[in-house]
Write a protein that holds these residues in place. Structure first.
Motif, mmCIF file in Angstrom:
data_model
loop_
_atom_site.group_PDB
_atom_site.id
_atom_site.type_symbol
_atom_site.label_atom_id
_atom_site.label_comp_id
_atom_site.label_asym_id
_atom_site.label_seq_id
_atom_site.Cartn_x
_atom_site.Cartn_y
_atom_site.Cartn_z
ATOM 1 N N UNK A 28 1.012 -0.491 -0.018
ATOM 2 C CA UNK A 28 -0.472 0.120 0.070
ATOM 3 C C UNK A 28 1.277 1.049 -0.143
ATOM 4 N N UNK A 29 0.600 2.581 -0.139
ATOM 5 C CA UNK A 29 0.935 3.470 -0.346
ATOM 6 C C UNK A 29 2.393 3.595 -0.970
ATOM 7 N N UNK A 30 2.096 3.360 -2.456
ATOM 8 C CA UNK A 30 2.846 3.369 -3.151
ATOM 9 C C UNK A 30 2.686 3.345 -4.299
ATOM 10 N N UNK A 31 3.406 4.440 -5.466
ATOM 11 C CA UNK A 31 3.266 5.027 -7.226
ATOM 12 C C UNK A 31 4.223 4.606 -7.573
ATOM 13 N N UNK A 32 4.125 4.780 -8.795
ATOM 14 C CA UNK A 32 5.255 4.953 -10.533
ATOM 15 C C UNK A 32 4.464 5.388 -10.780
ATOM 16 N N UNK A 33 5.916 6.927 -11.347
ATOM 17 C CA UNK A 33 5.551 7.748 -12.473
ATOM 18 C C UNK A 33 6.246 8.187 -13.232
ATOM 19 N N UNK A 34 5.512 7.565 -14.626
ATOM 20 C CA UNK A 34 6.572 7.484 -15.950
ATOM 21 C C UNK A 34 7.110 9.190 -16.280
ATOM 22 N N UNK A 35 8.274 9.104 -17.190
ATOM 23 C CA UNK A 35 7.707 10.702 -17.654
ATOM 24 C C UNK A 35 8.385 10.333 -19.202
ATOM 25 N N UNK A 36 7.543 10.223 -19.625
ATOM 26 C CA UNK A 36 7.783 9.774 -20.910
ATOM 27 C C UNK A 36 8.001 10.878 -22.219
ATOM 28 N N UNK A 37 8.069 10.923 -23.039
ATOM 29 C CA UNK A 37 8.395 11.705 -24.165
ATOM 30 C C UNK A 37 7.590 12.733 -24.926
ATOM 31 N N UNK A 38 5.699 12.398 -24.769
ATOM 32 C CA UNK A 38 4.698 13.413 -25.093
ATOM 33 C C UNK A 38 4.114 14.484 -23.824
#
Length: 139
Positions: A28-38
């Protein structure tokens, strides 16, 4: 419990979290945030802010970023000035697994230190000719 946000260029953040959860199960309380070219910088900042608000249930948010000075790190650093949070760069699987397994009852400063130590300790040169692991320490 300190929330965790994994931030990386491309889709690496999602892959790291998926890999860690394969090893230790979902948390719980975990997230991933990608940084993509678009993505625009504004959209990425908004996504990071939303993720940190989602995972922080009062004990803060630890941002684990891929590259010091890169956009994910810089956005996390700006977000961390607005809340109880820390940023650690050089995220790898050993770091993420250690943080996931160690954050119960640990404050954000101690968890940040554990993340750094685990990330460094997870880097080893494997010498196959000896059949063992060559000790390589980075100071």
């Amino acid at each position: 419990m300190v929330g965790i946000v994994v931030l990386c260029h491309g889709r690496m953040a999602e892959a790291l979290l998926e890999t860690a959860e394969m090893i230790v199960g979902p948390h719980a309380q975990v997230a991933s945030v990608p940084f993509t070219a678009d993505m625009s910088l504004e959209d990425y900042r908004d996504s990071v802010a939303m993720a940190s608000e989602t995972v922080d249930c009062g004990d803060g948010a630890l941002f684990l970023a891929d590259l010091q000075g890169g956009t994910p790190c810089n956005v996390a650093a700006l977000a961390s000035t607005m809340r109880n949070s820390r940023v650690v760069t050089g995220v790898n699987v050993p770091m993420l697994v250690t943080v996931l397994l160690s954050r119960e009852g640990v404050d954000i400063d101690d968890l940040s230190g554990l993340a750094c130590g685990a990330g460094i300790e997870g880097i080893q040169a494997v010498n196959l000719s000896d059949g063992g692991t060559e000790e390589t320490h980075i100071d």
